[in-house]
Design an enzyme around this catalytic site. Sequence first.
Site, PDB file in Angstrom:
ATOM      1  N   ASP A 175      40.230  54.007   4.533  1.00 55.72           N
ATOM      2  CA  ASP A 175      41.325  54.480   3.685  1.00 55.72           C
ATOM      3  C   ASP A 175      42.675  53.922   4.130  1.00 55.72           C
ATOM      4  OD1 ASP A 175      42.385  56.412   1.648  1.00 55.72           O
ATOM      5  OD2 ASP A 175      43.357  57.264   3.417  1.00 55.72           O
ATOM      6  N   GLU A 218      40.361  49.688   1.639  1.00 54.62           N
ATOM      7  CA  GLU A 218      41.262  50.031   0.541  1.00 54.62           C
ATOM      8  C   GLU A 218      42.612  49.411   0.889  1.00 54.62           C
ATOM      9  OE1 GLU A 218      43.639  53.601  -1.692  1.00 54.62           O
ATOM     10  OE2 GLU A 218      43.189  53.674   0.430  1.00 54.62           O
TER      11      GLU A 218
END
Length: 664
Positions: free
Chosen positions: A341, A394
Amino acid sequence: MAKRTTKTPATPETKPETERDAQLTPSTEPEVYSRLTEFDIYLFRAGKHTRLYEKLGAHVVEWKGVVGTYFAVWAPAARYVSVIGNFNGWQKGSHPLHVRWDGSGIWEGFIPHIGRGEVYKYAITHESGRELEKGDPFALWWETPPLTASVVWDTWYEWKDDYWMRNRGKFNALNKPISVYEIHLSSWRRDPADPERKLSYGEVADALVPYLKEMGFTHVEFMPVMEFPYDPSWGYQITGYFAPSSRFGTPQDFMTLIERLHQENIGVYLDWVPSHFPGDAHGLYEFDGSHLYEHPDPRKGYHPDWKSYIFNYGRNEVRSFLLSNALFWLDRFHADGLRVDAVASMLYLDYSRNHGEWEPNIFGGRENLEAISLFKELNEAVYKDYPEAQTIAEESTAFPGVTRPTYTGGLGFGMKWMMGWMNDTLRYFQRDAYYRRWHQDEVTFSTVYAFSENFMLPFSHDEVVYGKKSLVSKMPGDEWQRFANLRLLFTYMFTHPGTKLLFMGGEFGQTSEWKFAGSLDWHLLEYAPHQGMKECVKALNHLYRSEPALYEQSFVAEGFEWIDTMDRENSILVYARKGTRTKEQMVVVLNMTPMPRTDYRVGVPVAGTWVEVFNSDHQDFYGSGLRNPAPLVSTPDVWHGRPNSITLAIPPLGAVVLKYQNKP
């Protein structure tokens, strides 16, 4: 502190996996024993230890004929550390730990007659006299929030997914189809009889496994399952990095969910959050009274967007913590990959910061050199020990080489989210069909850079929350056109180079934006447009998985060819997808307007017979049914710069996928 649970007597594990290779070695005090060797301490302090979870934390052991629990915690700024829990009435002075002699800052000790299921915390006194009560950073299980204590537990499990683990390279490789269903455990489904009740890991398995099997997704990605205190964070504010959330059951219950997915040849990716953590009093923040895990400089240690704290990536012991945590989920939980993330927030020192709010690196640049080196070490460690796993970044910027090998200067990730494609695609599809003719470059631009990285095409949770509307609600037109547009968008996605990710609910046209506190609107499947959307996504998954042209060469230019991008007046795009063999070729035709086109001529890569294998306008999908049922035989008419061409019907707001069948 109030007593909260009943004490569980200590019992030795049947096969204590955490003790299999443990060598208890004496420290300077003869009555204190340790799981840590001098080599462990060396690796820990060098930032190279990738198995700290076998050493630190709480481990049930038998020592001198007595079963109890060994505790070890890193707290170098502490003056005093003790273990508190129900077993001692939460009294801070009754069970002290002893600091190691080697300067590592690790406190450890053995407490007899307590074991699996005992709740505990560390009572820490800082050098200044400040007192704290902290959960265990390496705890394998926690009390269910809002309670905040750690629980003595283990990760012993007799796995029954041998076939998957032996063969997952056949399913999880970059030249295989990867279609990911992103799920938030709390809100995918709720108990129909009690909408407030979250399903357990076992109940999720009962419903999710057959659903994914039916829909044809190859993988599931769980939004963070690691323990977190605050539901509205969706799991991205983690306090228990080594424990699946107790909201849904035990660690072994979560293992059973993964095992059942593997038994149906469905891979499991986990969201992993090394970018920040919350400031909850029982968590990592100021763990021993000092800035232990977070960077002490707020320009590097505080995240203004999320009001959270950033790991000190330059501190070796913190690097060992993060590396160990990543490998922990691959090791003990058989995860097939980690979606990392907020990578961009880690790569740049000026991320979400104004001028004067950040400090350049030693070369005067904005890149976070410590985070970059951590990513490289992370990926090298993962692919060394788990070569058939995947790491997915990401990452929303043009940082070079995210998915390139570290030996060429890259970061070493397996895949990267293609955020530019997602943003351009949604911007285009939200336009009224009349205006699309002037914005065709928004669709075609992605192939300019599509092969610079190993891209995954994401329609994630971030696109359907907080006023952004659901995917189908973003589409223009009346109800029929909105659903036709979404079927067209999904067909474009599944035939575009790259792997795929779709957030839950999108597959059946969820009309309201995602809300973390309730279930998806499964009742919508009683209505034809939503049932048709589900059937369309199911068919697209089947098409993607069965046609090598759509996945064999997803990350190289040889797998894609534009046939026509110039028919702006009709807003039609034509391209080819290619496998490694000549016969594995497909032609995709997209009609971005509600006007049907008949006898539309298209140049084809090779002469021969072309067969329609997918049509987004199929009646089963709630379409109008304009199709090409008969094989299309090419003629030697030059079109689109090719010596052979075919004519076909293209449905309104529809996509046609043709497959090369044979030579004339």
